[in-house]
Design an enzyme around this catalytic site. Structure first.
Site, PDB file in Angstrom:
ATOM      1  N   ARG A  11       0.631   7.503  -0.040  1.00 34.69           N
ATOM      2  CA  ARG A  11      -0.500   6.816  -0.467  1.00 34.69           C
ATOM      3  C   ARG A  11      -0.731   5.924  -1.603  1.00 34.69           C
ATOM      4  O   ARG A  11      -1.208   4.837  -1.928  1.00 34.69           O
ATOM      5  CB  ARG A  11      -1.256   8.252  -1.648  1.00 34.69           C
ATOM      6  CG  ARG A  11      -2.151   9.306  -0.983  1.00 34.69           C
ATOM      7  CD  ARG A  11      -2.194   9.999  -1.047  1.00 34.69           C
ATOM      8  NE  ARG A  11      -0.511  11.086  -1.338  1.00 34.69           N
ATOM      9  CZ  ARG A  11      -0.624  11.919  -0.049  1.00 34.69           C
ATOM     10  NH1 ARG A  11      -1.384  11.864   0.106  1.00 34.69           N
ATOM     11  NH2 ARG A  11       0.877  12.169   0.284  1.00 34.69           N
ATOM     12  N   THR A  12       0.451   5.500  -2.353  1.00 38.90           N
ATOM     13  CA  THR A  12       0.676   5.068  -3.771  1.00 38.90           C
ATOM     14  C   THR A  12       1.435   3.583  -3.297  1.00 38.90           C
ATOM     15  O   THR A  12       0.279   2.307  -3.134  1.00 38.90           O
ATOM     16  CB  THR A  12       1.696   5.241  -4.769  1.00 38.90           C
ATOM     17  OG1 THR A  12       0.981   7.037  -4.787  1.00 38.90           O
ATOM     18  CG2 THR A  12       1.772   4.656  -5.734  1.00 38.90           C
ATOM     19  N   LYS A  43      23.859   0.156  -1.665  1.00 44.10           N
ATOM     20  CA  LYS A  43      25.320  -0.322  -1.842  1.00 44.10           C
ATOM     21  C   LYS A  43      25.693   0.031  -3.249  1.00 44.10           C
ATOM     22  O   LYS A  43      26.686  -0.952  -3.342  1.00 44.10           O
ATOM     23  CB  LYS A  43      25.776  -1.208  -1.008  1.00 44.10           C
ATOM     24  CG  LYS A  43      24.909  -2.259   0.141  1.00 44.10           C
ATOM     25  CD  LYS A  43      24.839  -3.172   0.022  1.00 44.10           C
ATOM     26  CE  LYS A  43      24.296  -4.073   2.019  1.00 44.10           C
ATOM     27  NZ  LYS A  43      23.606  -4.940   1.660  1.00 44.10           N
ATOM     28  N   ARG A  63       7.847   2.191  -8.499  1.00 43.36           N
ATOM     29  CA  ARG A  63       7.867   3.839  -8.250  1.00 43.36           C
ATOM     30  C   ARG A  63       9.421   3.530  -8.238  1.00 43.36           C
ATOM     31  O   ARG A  63      10.154   2.914  -7.932  1.00 43.36           O
ATOM     32  CB  ARG A  63       7.167   4.189  -6.809  1.00 43.36           C
ATOM     33  CG  ARG A  63       8.246   5.903  -6.953  1.00 43.36           C
ATOM     34  CD  ARG A  63       7.373   6.781  -5.776  1.00 43.36           C
ATOM     35  NE  ARG A  63       5.652   6.660  -6.519  1.00 43.36           N
ATOM     36  CZ  ARG A  63       4.904   7.243  -5.908  1.00 43.36           C
ATOM     37  NH1 ARG A  63       5.215   8.666  -4.908  1.00 43.36           N
ATOM     38  NH2 ARG A  63       3.604   7.486  -6.317  1.00 43.36           N
ATOM     39  N   HIS A  77       1.551   8.733 -14.482  1.00 40.50           N
ATOM     40  CA  HIS A  77       1.480   7.179 -13.029  1.00 40.50           C
ATOM     41  C   HIS A  77      -0.237   7.084 -13.004  1.00 40.50           C
ATOM     42  O   HIS A  77      -1.151   7.524 -12.487  1.00 40.50           O
ATOM     43  CB  HIS A  77       1.139   8.963 -11.679  1.00 40.50           C
ATOM     44  CG  HIS A  77       1.251   8.681 -10.637  1.00 40.50           C
ATOM     45  ND1 HIS A  77       0.650   6.489 -10.222  1.00 40.50           N
ATOM     46  CD2 HIS A  77       1.344   9.268  -9.420  1.00 40.50           C
ATOM     47  CE1 HIS A  77       0.813   6.907  -8.774  1.00 40.50           C
ATOM     48  NE2 HIS A  77       1.415   8.392  -7.678  1.00 40.50           N
TER      49      HIS A  77
HETATM   50  N1   CP Z   1      -0.551  11.184  -5.054  1.00 40.59           N
HETATM   51  C1   CP Z   1       0.535  10.452  -4.740  1.00 40.59           C
HETATM   52  O1   CP Z   1       1.281   9.534  -5.744  1.00 40.59           O
HETATM   53  O2   CP Z   1       0.976  10.194  -3.979  1.00 40.59           O
HETATM   54  P1   CP Z   1       2.620   9.317  -3.135  1.00 40.59           P
HETATM   55  O3   CP Z   1       2.935  10.192  -3.290  1.00 40.59           O
HETATM   56  O4   CP Z   1       2.261   9.919  -1.310  1.00 40.59           O
HETATM   57  O5   CP Z   1       2.203   8.482  -3.540  1.00 40.59           O
END
Ligand code: CP
Length: 317
Positions: free
Chosen positions: A54-55, A82, A104, A132
């Site tokens: 999603r993100t 590496k 992320r 998040h």
């Molecule tokens: N909700 C969320 O962060 O989903 P993903 O880990 O798929 O990005």
């Protein structure tokens, strides 16, 4: 420039400003032609050191819909494999003169570390158990939109009873939602098995529960979290069957919440563990796909707002 590393410390007017900035993009995304040239000529790098559906996709779509050039770096196929360090990776991305970097990482604080090393705005796409922020914003936008669609006017978050249930200990989603929703005036209850309730919960303006049925009484919104088995470090957690029995959202259990209660889950879901399919797929109560839709709009708003200073445009950042 200003980064978006978390929602802790943002004022109510700042949170509401970001939600309001997403509204035109919600409308644009519902048109056949989903394109604005707000970020034309800008380069956005999505650097993902941890998996995402999603993100990552919604940040990519958000940047492209605003006309930016978007490139994705997946750690699994990069020189991180590496042995290149996080700081060297950050300096490398910076040298490519990105206009915004979305990161992320599995470690709490890693995104902040990179933000200190680069010259452009950094957006946290989830760092360990820390925050998040775009998830917290998209969840608030989803709640506000659902209440407005019902014709409810006035301040949507004031006194709103929100239950966040599940693996609170490992959840950056829970932390960002707690910061956003309590700042906006909601009455937030968090519910988890004892082993998955963080000690710092006492310092947050929330009411902790271990009994899900008690937490659900009269709730307006029920936000379920994924049991993050990959982050467990010896915590005692019930078996999947026991977990569903104690903390799973079933239709029967949902009846304890307020009439018309809304159900949310950030995804990915463990169907049949923390949430039953007949709840997750229930069109009248489940906002789960709306959350994904709002995710694109909120990320468009964040990319727009955070790059305004560099573009010479007035705004929040
Ligand atoms: N909700 C969320 O962060 O989903 P993903 O880990 O798929 O990005």
């Amino acid at each position: 420039h200003r980064d978006l590393l978390g929602l802790a410390g943002l004022a109510p007017h700042e949170l509401l400003y970001l939600l309001d900035q997403a509204e035109p993009w919600v409308a644009l995304n519902r048109q056949p032609h989903k394109r604005a040239e707000v970020l034309a000529g800008l380069t956005i790098i999505n650097a993902f050191f941890e998996n995402s559906t999603r993100t990552l996709l919604s940040f990519e779509i958000a940047g492209k819909r605003l006309g930016a050039d978007v490139v994705n770096m997946h750690a699994a196929t990069s020189s991180v494999k590496k042995g290149e360090t996080l700081i060297d990776t950050a300096l490398t991305l910076n040298a490519m003169r990105a206009d915004a970097i979305v990161i992320r990482h599995a470690s709490s604080g890693a995104v902040g570390l990179i933000a200190d090393k680069v010259d452009c705005p950094v957006l946290n796409a989830g760092d360990g158990q820390h925050e998040h922020p775009t998830q917290g914003l998209l969840d608030a936008l989803t709640i506000r939109g659902a209440l407005r669609a019902r014709g409810e006017t006035g301040e949507p978050f004031a006194g709103l009873r929100v239950v966040i249930c599940g693996d609170i200990l490992h959840s950056r989603v829970a932390r960002s939602n707690i910061h956003a929703l309590t700042t906006l005036g909601a009455d937030v209850r968090v519910c988890a098995p004892p082993a998955l309730m963080p000690a710092e919960i006492e310092q947050l303006k929330v009411t902790p529960y271990h009994d899900f049925d008690a937490a659900l009484a009269g709730a307006d919104v029920v936000m379920m979290l994924r049991l993050q088995l990959e982050r467990m470090q010896g915590q005692f957690v019930p078996s999947p069957r026991e977990y569903r029995h104690l903390y799973g959202l079933t239709l029967e259990r949902l009846a304890r919440a307020a009439p018309g209660a809304l159900v949310m889950h950030p995804g990915p879901m463990n169907r049949g563990i923390e949430i039953d399919s007949n709840v997750a797929d229930h069109a009248a109560v489940s906002l789960i796909t709306t959350q994904v839709e709002m995710g694109v709009a909120i990320r468009m708003a964040c990319l727009d707002v955070l790059t305004r200073r560099a573009r010479g445009v007035e705004g929040w950042a």
